[in-house]
Design a protein around this motif. Sequence first.
Motif, PDB file in Angstrom:
ATOM      1  N   LEU A   8       0.855  -1.191   0.000  1.00  0.00           N
ATOM      2  CA  LEU A   8       0.000   0.000   0.000  1.00  0.00           C
ATOM      3  C   LEU A   8       0.890   1.239   0.000  1.00  0.00           C
ATOM      4  N   GLN A   9       0.673   2.098  -0.972  1.00  0.00           N
ATOM      5  CA  GLN A   9       1.530   3.266  -1.144  1.00  0.00           C
ATOM      6  C   GLN A   9       1.559   4.122   0.126  1.00  0.00           C
ATOM      7  N   GLY A  10       2.780   4.369   0.637  1.00  0.00           N
ATOM      8  CA  GLY A  10       2.974   5.223   1.794  1.00  0.00           C
ATOM      9  C   GLY A  10       2.945   4.513   3.133  1.00  0.00           C
ATOM     10  N   ALA A  11       2.541   3.248   3.163  1.00  0.00           N
ATOM     11  CA  ALA A  11       2.508   2.479   4.411  1.00  0.00           C
ATOM     12  C   ALA A  11       3.795   1.663   4.511  1.00  0.00           C
ATOM     13  N   PHE A  12       4.414   1.681   5.692  1.00  0.00           N
ATOM     14  CA  PHE A  12       5.710   1.028   5.881  1.00  0.00           C
ATOM     15  C   PHE A  12       5.701   0.104   7.086  1.00  0.00           C
ATOM     16  N   LEU A  13       6.431  -1.003   6.968  1.00  0.00           N
ATOM     17  CA  LEU A  13       6.773  -1.824   8.121  1.00  0.00           C
ATOM     18  C   LEU A  13       8.108  -1.323   8.635  1.00  0.00           C
ATOM     19  N   ILE A  14       8.238  -1.264   9.949  1.00  0.00           N
ATOM     20  CA  ILE A  14       9.463  -0.762  10.552  1.00  0.00           C
ATOM     21  C   ILE A  14      10.010  -1.830  11.485  1.00  0.00           C
ATOM     22  N   ASP A  15      11.165  -2.350  11.107  1.00  0.00           N
ATOM     23  CA  ASP A  15      11.844  -3.360  11.917  1.00  0.00           C
ATOM     24  C   ASP A  15      13.031  -2.721  12.616  1.00  0.00           C
ATOM     25  N   LEU A  16      13.374  -3.288  13.748  1.00  0.00           N
ATOM     26  CA  LEU A  16      14.493  -2.768  14.528  1.00  0.00           C
ATOM     27  C   LEU A  16      15.817  -3.225  13.944  1.00  0.00           C
ATOM     28  N   GLU A  17      16.767  -2.333  13.974  1.00  0.00           N
ATOM     29  CA  GLU A  17      18.147  -2.667  13.632  1.00  0.00           C
ATOM     30  C   GLU A  17      18.875  -2.758  14.966  1.00  0.00           C
ATOM     31  N   GLN A  18      19.014  -3.976  15.460  1.00  0.00           N
ATOM     32  CA  GLN A  18      19.509  -4.201  16.817  1.00  0.00           C
ATOM     33  C   GLN A  18      21.029  -4.129  16.892  1.00  0.00           C
ATOM     34  N   LEU A  73       1.778   5.347  14.223  1.00  0.00           N
ATOM     35  CA  LEU A  73       2.867   4.388  14.282  1.00  0.00           C
ATOM     36  C   LEU A  73       2.447   3.395  15.361  1.00  0.00           C
ATOM     37  N   VAL A  74       2.176   2.151  14.963  1.00  0.00           N
ATOM     38  CA  VAL A  74       1.554   1.156  15.839  1.00  0.00           C
ATOM     39  C   VAL A  74       2.547   0.034  16.115  1.00  0.00           C
ATOM     40  N   ARG A  75       2.672  -0.333  17.406  1.00  0.00           N
ATOM     41  CA  ARG A  75       3.587  -1.400  17.815  1.00  0.00           C
ATOM     42  C   ARG A  75       2.921  -2.213  18.920  1.00  0.00           C
ATOM     43  N   CYS A  76       3.026  -3.530  18.850  1.00  0.00           N
ATOM     44  CA  CYS A  76       2.529  -4.419  19.894  1.00  0.00           C
ATOM     45  C   CYS A  76       3.673  -4.675  20.876  1.00  0.00           C
ATOM     46  N   THR A  77       3.466  -4.312  22.152  1.00  0.00           N
ATOM     47  CA  THR A  77       4.530  -4.440  23.142  1.00  0.00           C
ATOM     48  C   THR A  77       4.361  -5.657  24.048  1.00  0.00           C
ATOM     49  N   HIS A  78       3.190  -6.285  24.015  1.00  0.00           N
ATOM     50  CA  HIS A  78       2.957  -7.512  24.777  1.00  0.00           C
ATOM     51  C   HIS A  78       1.924  -8.333  24.019  1.00  0.00           C
ATOM     52  N   GLY A  79       2.222  -9.613  23.816  1.00  0.00           N
ATOM     53  CA  GLY A  79       1.297 -10.465  23.080  1.00  0.00           C
ATOM     54  C   GLY A  79       1.449 -10.316  21.580  1.00  0.00           C
ATOM     55  N   ALA A  80       0.315 -10.410  20.869  1.00  0.00           N
ATOM     56  CA  ALA A  80       0.348 -10.369  19.409  1.00  0.00           C
ATOM     57  C   ALA A  80      -0.987  -9.875  18.868  1.00  0.00           C
ATOM     58  N   GLU A 102       1.106  -9.218  11.095  1.00  0.00           N
ATOM     59  CA  GLU A 102       1.221  -9.583  12.503  1.00  0.00           C
ATOM     60  C   GLU A 102       2.258  -8.693  13.170  1.00  0.00           C
ATOM     61  N   LEU A 103       1.838  -8.042  14.227  1.00  0.00           N
ATOM     62  CA  LEU A 103       2.743  -7.282  15.081  1.00  0.00           C
ATOM     63  C   LEU A 103       2.769  -8.016  16.408  1.00  0.00           C
ATOM     64  N   THR A 104       3.966  -8.365  16.870  1.00  0.00           N
ATOM     65  CA  THR A 104       4.081  -9.127  18.111  1.00  0.00           C
ATOM     66  C   THR A 104       5.163  -8.532  18.999  1.00  0.00           C
ATOM     67  N   ALA A 105       5.092  -8.877  20.270  1.00  0.00           N
ATOM     68  CA  ALA A 105       6.159  -8.470  21.187  1.00  0.00           C
ATOM     69  C   ALA A 105       7.476  -9.112  20.764  1.00  0.00           C
ATOM     70  N   GLN A 106       7.415 -10.305  20.174  1.00  0.00           N
ATOM     71  CA  GLN A 106       8.633 -11.005  19.753  1.00  0.00           C
ATOM     72  C   GLN A 106       9.263 -10.391  18.504  1.00  0.00           C
ATOM     73  N   ASN A 107       8.448 -10.037  17.494  1.00  0.00           N
ATOM     74  CA  ASN A 107       9.060  -9.488  16.280  1.00  0.00           C
ATOM     75  C   ASN A 107       9.361  -7.989  16.392  1.00  0.00           C
ATOM     76  N   ARG A 108       8.780  -7.335  17.405  1.00  0.00           N
ATOM     77  CA  ARG A 108       9.052  -5.919  17.699  1.00  0.00           C
ATOM     78  C   ARG A 108       8.852  -5.003  16.493  1.00  0.00           C
ATOM     79  N   ARG A 109       8.070  -5.439  15.553  1.00  0.00           N
ATOM     80  CA  ARG A 109       7.807  -4.703  14.322  1.00  0.00           C
ATOM     81  C   ARG A 109       6.752  -3.620  14.586  1.00  0.00           C
ATOM     82  N   ALA A 110       6.856  -2.525  13.851  1.00  0.00           N
ATOM     83  CA  ALA A 110       5.855  -1.463  13.902  1.00  0.00           C
ATOM     84  C   ALA A 110       5.267  -1.266  12.510  1.00  0.00           C
ATOM     85  N   LEU A 111       4.090  -0.675  12.458  1.00  0.00           N
ATOM     86  CA  LEU A 111       3.432  -0.357  11.198  1.00  0.00           C
ATOM     87  C   LEU A 111       3.187   1.144  11.156  1.00  0.00           C
TER      88      LEU A 111
END
Length: 186
Positions: A8-18, A73-80, A102-111
């Motif tokens: 979707l144009q303009g929507a991004f997944l944001i992953d952590l660079e640990q 900017l949406v992130r799941c911090t506990h659960g999924a 899927e946004l989960t506490a484990q993947n730490r991904r944001a939308l």
Amino acid sequence: MLLTQTSLQGAFLIDLEQRQDTRGFFARTFCQEEFSAHGLKSTIVQCNLAFNYKKGTLRGMHYQVAPATEVKLVRCTHGAIYDVIIDLRPESPTYKLHIGVELTAQNRRALYVPEMFAHGYQTLTDAAEIVYQMSEFYAPEYQSGLRYDDPAFGIEWPLPISEISQKDTCWSLFETVLNSTHVQPV
């Protein structure tokens, strides 16, 4: 941060660079300069926290209209959660299309959810906690929404719905919103 354009144009997944060492890791979750470099709105005026007791809880599909359109900017911090967005921008090549991630506490991904996207999610676990960073203040007079089960979009939620607010069951269907004279996607 690793920013990946979705379908979707303009929507991004944001992953952590640990950055890891023996203590654990450190990662940036937001950077105004990096967002701006990708053409994303980088103003944050409000942060919200949602906690959901039961697996299967559904919230959505919400959005705000002009003059209070908002980026989330949406992130799941506990659960999924299974997070869904719909492009409501008539001029967009991805107008009326949706994605679910899927946004989960484990993947730490944001939308990153652009302005004029409807947003909603279903919890995949009990005790799911979600953090929202918002580009605009909540303005109830500009709030709108669409039905979670609107046939215009055909969203396939992963679980039976265990909890949903009365308000979320009563949003109008997309066709009705398009033909109304009140709050419309523009």
